[in-house]
Design a protein around this motif. Structure first.
Motif, short mmCIF file in Angstrom:
data_model
loop_
_atom_site.label_atom_id
_atom_site.label_comp_id
_atom_site.label_asym_id
_atom_site.label_seq_id
_atom_site.Cartn_x
_atom_site.Cartn_y
_atom_site.Cartn_z
N SER A 348 0.81 -1.22 0.00
CA SER A 348 0.00 0.00 0.00
C SER A 348 0.84 1.27 0.00
CB SER A 348 -0.92 0.01 1.22
OG SER A 348 -0.17 -0.06 2.41
N TYR A 351 3.25 2.91 -5.20
CA TYR A 351 2.38 2.79 -6.38
C TYR A 351 3.17 2.32 -7.60
CZ TYR A 351 4.27 7.21 -8.14
OH TYR A 351 5.12 8.19 -8.60
N THR A 393 4.39 -4.51 -8.45
CA THR A 393 4.26 -3.40 -7.51
C THR A 393 3.05 -2.54 -7.87
OG1 THR A 393 6.66 -3.35 -7.20
CG2 THR A 393 5.44 -1.39 -6.53
N GLU A 394 2.91 -2.21 -9.15
CA GLU A 394 1.81 -1.36 -9.58
C GLU A 394 0.47 -2.08 -9.47
OE1 GLU A 394 4.44 1.25 -12.80
OE2 GLU A 394 2.78 0.02 -13.51
N TYR A 397 -0.68 -2.51 -5.78
CA TYR A 397 -1.21 -1.23 -5.29
C TYR A 397 -2.63 -1.03 -5.79
CZ TYR A 397 -1.33 3.83 -4.35
OH TYR A 397 -1.67 5.08 -3.91
N LYS A 401 -6.28 -1.19 -3.64
CA LYS A 401 -7.20 -0.06 -3.71
C LYS A 401 -8.59 -0.50 -4.15
CE LYS A 401 -7.50 4.66 -5.48
NZ LYS A 401 -6.82 5.71 -6.28
N PHE A 406 -7.04 -0.34 0.83
CA PHE A 406 -5.99 0.64 0.60
C PHE A 406 -5.89 1.61 1.77
CE2 PHE A 406 -4.74 4.83 -1.03
CZ PHE A 406 -3.51 4.52 -1.57
#
Length: 416
Positions: A348, A351, A393-394, A397, A401, A406
């Motif tokens: 979290s 991004y 990673t992206e 994230y 969310k 998130f």
């Protein structure tokens, strides 16, 4: 202290020298500049630029011109150059951290120094000549500053020196410098509305631009390194078995080969061409990683060489460590001064990820940061590719969310 660097206006003499050098370098590459909508709009501005190679800095200096602007740059840029960075009014930060001091320094540059600020929201060079993930806070920053937002969109800098092989090619450069939001729009629109407009304005595709403009890249080695970004084979489904040589991309597992044409398309030498457009292949890999995340199976573990970057004084070699990237984020184990350190970064809090393909000749790697320290990690497992870790990673994230799990936690637990 890097924070103090932003308190100075750019020195006119040194900035002028930088502008002159940039003008000469970009003229050599045939830079064409298009400006739109800026007549009658007075600086300071928040200048947002896409980021494709180091040449971007030369282009930006040439385009922005006088009055000179302050640039936001990663701490690595300060190594051996802290005093020139001070004179140029460079604003230091660490990639992909929730850096409140960065916002404070940008506000000081704009409100006190009356200086425009050049910001690269993608925060890293693009891997495949297409838009990288943008931070969700750009619109909020624009709202806080309350000044016109200007877009600097560069074309050709990725094709000239793609991140997967930065050897220079003969490619013309273009820069579009245009007003995105005037002061009245900044005041009237919400941060979310501005964020949407900024995100839309960042869309670009270097290979599509090359094809549409019939830009020929005929270097016989033009595909070397492409396997670093295209690590998955669409013919047999193998990961980490791709390689490249000359103008060819190939899989060492099944033997299938593709040629990167002079106009930026991929063509299979036998059988079907699964992806003729390189960014389509690249983005399909993201979809595969997303599927792993949705299934809860994503996990990568690799030994890494660890280098610490506590400040602008340079890197400190800390020897070998172990890096895990999973549904729980990043966990790094290493020793420092004879004591074990464990660094954990929850998904979290990041991004995106700064990945490298051959940083300073040290091989494939990535960097992780807190507000006070950065670690450059060089992977030592053949069953690992930092492009996939960046996708993960992206997508982690985004997944968190979407699941309403998130939060804005941005801390790293470190124990010794």
């Amino acid at each position: 202290m890097i924070e103090a660097v932003a308190r100075k206006k750019p020195n006119k003499l040194l900035a002028g020298i930088a502008w002159g050098a940039s003008a000469a370098i970009t003229a050599h590459h045939g830079l064409r500049i298009q400006k739109a909508g800026l007549n009658g709009t007075k600086p300071p501005y928040l200048i947002l630029s896409n980021h494709q190679s180091f040449t971007d800095y030369y282009v930006a200096y040439r385009v922005v011109g006088r009055p000179y602007a302050s640039f936001v740059a990663d701490i690595e840029s300060f190594i051996g150059l802290e005093q020139p960075c001070r004179w140029l009014g460079v604003i230091g930060t660490r990639k992909f951290t929730n850096d409140i001091s960065l916002v404070r320094n940008i506000l000081h540059a704009v409100r006190v120094n009356k200086t425009s600020v050049v910001l690269y929201p993608e925060a890293r060079y693009c891997n495949m000549g297409t838009t990288c993930a943008l931070p969700p806070s750009v619109g909020k920053l624009a709202k806080q500053l309350g000044v016109p937002v200007v877009m600097l969109k560069m074309r050709g800098t990725h094709l000239m020196a793609p991140f997967w092989n930065t050897r220079k090619r003969k490619v013309p450069l273009e820069a579009e410098y245009s007003l995105l939001l005037n002061e009245e729009q900044v005041q009237a629109l919400s941060a979310d509305e501005m964020n949407r407009q900024i995100t839309d304005s960042f869309a670009y595709d270097e290979y599509r631009w090359q094809q549409e403009n019939r830009i020929r890249i005929d270097e016989p080695w033009r595909a070397e390194g492409l396997h670093r970004a295209l690590y998955w084979c669409p013919a047999c489904g193998s990961e980490y078995q791709m390689d490249s040589d000359g103008a060819h991309l190939f899989c060492t597992e099944c033997g299938k080969r593709w040629v990167l044409t002079e106009y930026g398309s991929l063509l299979a030498l036998s059988g079907d061409t699964e992806f003729s457009h390189p960014p389509d292949w690249y983005e399909h890999q993201r979809e595969l990683v997303r599927s792993e995340i949705e299934a809860g199976t994503y996990a990568v573990q690799t030994p890494v060489r660890v280098e610490s970057l506590p400040g602008g004084g340079g890197f400190i070699d800390l020897g070998m460590g172990e890096l895990t990237h999973s549904m729980d984020g990043f966990t790094l184990h290493f020793s420092e001064n004879g004591k074990l350190r464990i660094v954990h970064i929850p998904p979290s809090s990041m991004y995106s990820l700064h990945n490298e393909y051959d940083f300073k000749g040290k091989g494939m790697g990535l960097s992780l940061s807190t507000l006070d320290e950065s670690w450059y990690l060089y992977t030592k497992s053949p069953e690992c590719n930092t492009t996939k870790m960046m996708f993960a990673t992206e997508e982690l994230y985004r997944y968190i969310k979407e699941k309403n799990e998130f939060d804005t936690i941005d801390e790293i637990d470190s124990s010794s």
